[in-house]
Design an enzyme around this catalytic site. Structure first.
Site, PDB file in Angstrom:
ATOM      1  N   CYS A  35       0.835  -1.210   0.000  1.00  0.00           N
ATOM      2  CA  CYS A  35       0.000   0.000   0.000  1.00  0.00           C
ATOM      3  C   CYS A  35       0.861   1.248   0.000  1.00  0.00           C
ATOM      4  O   CYS A  35       0.469   2.273  -0.527  1.00  0.00           O
ATOM      5  CB  CYS A  35      -0.920  -0.017   1.208  1.00  0.00           C
ATOM      6  SG  CYS A  35      -0.034  -0.295   2.740  1.00  0.00           S
ATOM      7  N   GLU A  62      -3.827   3.666  -8.314  1.00  0.00           N
ATOM      8  CA  GLU A  62      -2.952   2.644  -7.733  1.00  0.00           C
ATOM      9  C   GLU A  62      -2.889   1.431  -8.656  1.00  0.00           C
ATOM     10  O   GLU A  62      -3.924   0.986  -9.161  1.00  0.00           O
ATOM     11  CB  GLU A  62      -3.520   2.217  -6.377  1.00  0.00           C
ATOM     12  CG  GLU A  62      -2.656   1.210  -5.664  1.00  0.00           C
ATOM     13  CD  GLU A  62      -3.255   0.800  -4.325  1.00  0.00           C
ATOM     14  OE1 GLU A  62      -4.455   0.499  -4.277  1.00  0.00           O
ATOM     15  OE2 GLU A  62      -2.506   0.779  -3.337  1.00  0.00           O
TER      16      GLU A  62
HETATM   17  P1  NAD Z   1      -9.865  -5.802  -1.446  1.00  0.00           P
HETATM   18  O1  NAD Z   1     -10.482  -4.523  -1.020  1.00  0.00           O
HETATM   19  O2  NAD Z   1     -10.283  -6.427  -2.711  1.00  0.00           O
HETATM   20  O3  NAD Z   1     -10.068  -6.934  -0.325  1.00  0.00           O
HETATM   21  C1  NAD Z   1      -9.670  -6.747   1.005  1.00  0.00           C
HETATM   22  C2  NAD Z   1     -10.515  -7.619   1.905  1.00  0.00           C
HETATM   23  O4  NAD Z   1     -11.865  -7.160   1.876  1.00  0.00           O
HETATM   24  C3  NAD Z   1     -10.555  -9.088   1.517  1.00  0.00           C
HETATM   25  O5  NAD Z   1     -10.522  -9.861   2.701  1.00  0.00           O
HETATM   26  C4  NAD Z   1     -11.887  -9.211   0.807  1.00  0.00           C
HETATM   27  O6  NAD Z   1     -12.432 -10.492   0.821  1.00  0.00           O
HETATM   28  C5  NAD Z   1     -12.731  -8.253   1.620  1.00  0.00           C
HETATM   29  N1  NAD Z   1     -13.914  -7.731   0.926  1.00  0.00           N
HETATM   30  C6  NAD Z   1     -14.089  -7.551  -0.404  1.00  0.00           C
HETATM   31  N2  NAD Z   1     -15.317  -7.023  -0.643  1.00  0.00           N
HETATM   32  C7  NAD Z   1     -15.917  -6.865   0.567  1.00  0.00           C
HETATM   33  C8  NAD Z   1     -17.183  -6.353   0.991  1.00  0.00           C
HETATM   34  N3  NAD Z   1     -18.096  -5.904   0.128  1.00  0.00           N
HETATM   35  N4  NAD Z   1     -17.447  -6.313   2.319  1.00  0.00           N
HETATM   36  C9  NAD Z   1     -16.534  -6.740   3.208  1.00  0.00           C
HETATM   37  N5  NAD Z   1     -15.334  -7.265   2.865  1.00  0.00           N
HETATM   38  C10 NAD Z   1     -15.018  -7.312   1.563  1.00  0.00           C
HETATM   39  O7  NAD Z   1      -8.284  -5.516  -1.440  1.00  0.00           O
HETATM   40  P2  NAD Z   1      -7.129  -6.507  -1.864  1.00  0.00           P
HETATM   41  O8  NAD Z   1      -7.113  -6.647  -3.343  1.00  0.00           O
HETATM   42  O9  NAD Z   1      -7.177  -7.726  -1.014  1.00  0.00           O
HETATM   43  O10 NAD Z   1      -5.852  -5.668  -1.394  1.00  0.00           O
HETATM   44  C11 NAD Z   1      -5.271  -4.671  -2.157  1.00  0.00           C
HETATM   45  C12 NAD Z   1      -5.641  -3.302  -1.608  1.00  0.00           C
HETATM   46  O11 NAD Z   1      -5.341  -3.221  -0.232  1.00  0.00           O
HETATM   47  C13 NAD Z   1      -4.826  -2.204  -2.261  1.00  0.00           C
HETATM   48  O12 NAD Z   1      -5.653  -1.111  -2.576  1.00  0.00           O
HETATM   49  C14 NAD Z   1      -3.841  -1.813  -1.178  1.00  0.00           C
HETATM   50  O13 NAD Z   1      -3.329  -0.522  -1.282  1.00  0.00           O
HETATM   51  C15 NAD Z   1      -4.638  -2.018   0.050  1.00  0.00           C
HETATM   52  N6  NAD Z   1      -3.764  -2.171   1.218  1.00  0.00           N
HETATM   53  C16 NAD Z   1      -3.727  -1.154   2.142  1.00  0.00           C
HETATM   54  C17 NAD Z   1      -2.869  -1.239   3.233  1.00  0.00           C
HETATM   55  C18 NAD Z   1      -2.818  -0.137   4.277  1.00  0.00           C
HETATM   56  O14 NAD Z   1      -2.389  -0.415   5.390  1.00  0.00           O
HETATM   57  N7  NAD Z   1      -3.225   1.075   3.977  1.00  0.00           N
HETATM   58  C19 NAD Z   1      -2.080  -2.373   3.389  1.00  0.00           C
HETATM   59  C20 NAD Z   1      -2.153  -3.381   2.443  1.00  0.00           C
HETATM   60  C21 NAD Z   1      -3.011  -3.277   1.358  1.00  0.00           C
END
Ligand code: NAD
Length: 490
Positions: A282, A382
């Site tokens: 991230c 991103e």
């Molecule tokens: P994502 O948003 O697709 O999924 C994250 C989590 O949310 C997963 O466990 C997923 O199953 C769940 N999810 C998906 N839809 C949902 C809903 N409608 N309701 C509840 N839960 C739901 O993200 P990803 O692809 O797993 O991760 C990548 C993203 O995470 C990137 O944008 C990255 O920048 C961000 N990230 C942020 C940090 C931080 O600390 N700021 C750290 C790591 C990753």
């Protein structure tokens, strides 16, 4: 090949649906484990277990007892760091030299917050009326839903779980459907550390499970790490029950090299910023802003370094970049690279990988776009992959204005030997973290989080505790006078 079960109320159980999801190794596309696909009945059960334990056991324990368990958990994570790192690298393709460090870093976070568990006292507040005694209690929020992304499951979990446990909450964790194995393995360490059943529960599955969990009326607090689109849905879900939510979302962080910087170190910082973890971080420094006077010099060296990065099996200690974590992510990155080319950015190096030894893995070569215009999509959105947009600038003011001109505000890097400039930039950059002469450096003590579309709330540092505590005010009238019932007493 291991078939995992859900961990609910201290028991390992099959999902109610009986369905499973495959864990796919992104290095060779082999299915190497399965995890249960939870459904609403499993989530109900997990929330009920967390509630029961919160009410009956956990919230009544001393801070010292919680701290002792957390320290035991940290010891176990350190002891099992290599094994856990192998599992995490197999699940998400991140190189073992990073995942193993992350296990120890996660352990450090449990120790750091364990130190607070027996020090969560309030304050006595002097009021205008000396007959009134006023004090505060800092109490746990209750049942917390923790939802994490796939890129660093154990570290992301520690950011949330450590302060949540220290504050006396119980949790239901929903890891990403793309990397759930280490969270389930971690549950075994939680068991071994002696936590009461129901303090830590894991439901695995995809968005539907997360959605149901975040709308659940039994949940008192939500903490989420993931993409901004999902963050919006979760904030809406949280509003249904009016529960507080912490959002750690994406970034498009600027890494700014001034001509007065120590250039070799700055270039190393640029490489670390975007190519470590294959850019799936991230905080990735995905926009490199370079002062024009050193632009060609930085670009030449950067490209030389990018081409030398060793791609390979993430489990080999010599590998510097593994595959990206999963097929949808691979396809998104390839699309974004194509979009950069279509919009007219200059692809200097990188793209997909043709190496026959790597052809079964989701490999993207370290990719550098030169002469990128700040408004291009590759400089605004991103990518979450090893794709760097290099943008030239002429003045400090211009650098700040380009740096701040995105919707995100997670992190920023500044490379300069000029002390006043470093402090000016630290104030001017709109980001939750500003690094000067370093990048992608973390500490358990240092607060972390975003501004703008990168989210809100803070993790790590004592600031994180506030996310998991409620302040209760207690006011006691020490006098024995009767009072006028129709006027406010002050
Ligand atoms: P994502 O948003 O697709 O999924 C994250 C989590 O949310 C997963 O466990 C997923 O199953 C769940 N999810 C998906 N839809 C949902 C809903 N409608 N309701 C509840 N839960 C739901 O993200 P990803 O692809 O797993 O991760 C990548 C993203 O995470 C990137 O944008 C990255 O920048 C961000 N990230 C942020 C940090 C931080 O600390 N700021 C750290 C790591 C990753």
């Amino acid at each position: 090949m291991t078939d995992y079960r859900l961990f609910i109320g201290g028991e390992w159980i099959e999902s109610h649906s009986g369905r499973h999801l495959d864990a796919v190794n992104p290095f060779n596309q082999e299915v190497w484990a399965t995890v249960p696909e939870a459904d609403p009945a499993d989530v109900d059960r997990a929330v009920a277990a967390a509630r029961r334990t919160f009410d009956q056991t956990w919230s009544k324990m001393s801070g010292l007892a919680r701290a002792q368990m957390m320290n035991r958990l940290a010891d176990l994570l350190d002891q099992h760091a290599h094994r856990m790192a192998v599992l995490e690298s197999t699940d998400n393709g991140k190189v073992i030299r990073e995942t193993e460090n992350q296990m120890h870093f996660a352990a450090r976070n449990y120790r750091f917050f364990a130190g607070y568990a027996d020090k969560l006292y309030g304050e006595v507040i002097p009021l205008d009326n000396p007959a009134l005694l006023d004090y505060t209690l800092r109490e746990p929020v209750g049942v917390c839903a923790l939802i994490i992304a796939w890129n660093s499951p154990m570290q992301l979990l520690a950011n949330k779980l450590a302060p949540a446990l220290a504050a006396g909450n119980t949790v239901v964790v929903k890891p990403s459907e793309h990397a759930s194995v280490t969270t389930l393995e971690f549950a075994k360490l939680v068991e071994a550390a002696g936590f009461p059943a129901g303090v830590f529960n894991v439901v695995t599955g995809g968005p539907a499970v997360g959605d149901y969990l975040t709308r659940h009326p039994g949940v008192d607090k939500i903490s989420f790490t993931g993409g901004p689109g999902t963050g919006r849905v979760i904030a809406r879900n949280a509003s249904e029950n009016l529960v507080p939510v912490t959002l750690e979302l994406g970034g498009k962080s600027p890494n700014i090299i001034f001509a007065d910087a120590n250039l070799p170190r700055a270039i190393t910082g640029a490489v670390a910023g975007i190519f470590a973890a294959s850019g799936q971080s991230c905080i990735a420094g995905s926009r490199l802003l370079v002062e024009r006077a050193v632009y060609n010099q930085v670009m030449d060296e950067l490209v030389r370094r990018a081409r030398r990065i060793r791609l390979g099996n993430p489990l080999e200690p010599a590998t510097e970049m593994g595959p990206v974590a999963n097929q949808p992510q691979y396809e998104r990155i390839v699309d974004r690279i194509q979009q950069g080319i279509t919009e007219g950015a200059r692809l200097v190096t990188g793209g997909t990988v043709k190496d026959p030894g790597l052809e079964r893995g989701y490999f993207i070569a370290p990719t550098v776009f030169g002469d990128v215009a700040p408004e291009m999509t590759i400089a605004q959105e991103e990518i979450f992959g090893p794709v760097l947009s290099v943008i030239p600038f002429d003045t400090e003011d211009q650098a700040v204005s380009i740096a701040n001109a995105t919707n995100y505000g997670l992190a920023a890097g500044v490379w300069t030997e000029n002390l006043s400039r470093a402090h000016r930039l630290a104030r001017a950059l709109k980001a939750g973290t500003v690094w000067v002469n370093t990048y992608r450096t973390s500490a358990a003590q240092a607060p972390f989080g975003g501004v703008k579309r990168s989210g809100y709330g803070r993790e790590r540092g004592w600031h994180a505790l506030a996310e998991y505590l409620v302040v209760k005010n207690v006011m006691i009238d020490l006098s024995q006078e009767d009072r006028d019932p129709f006027s406010i007493r002050t």
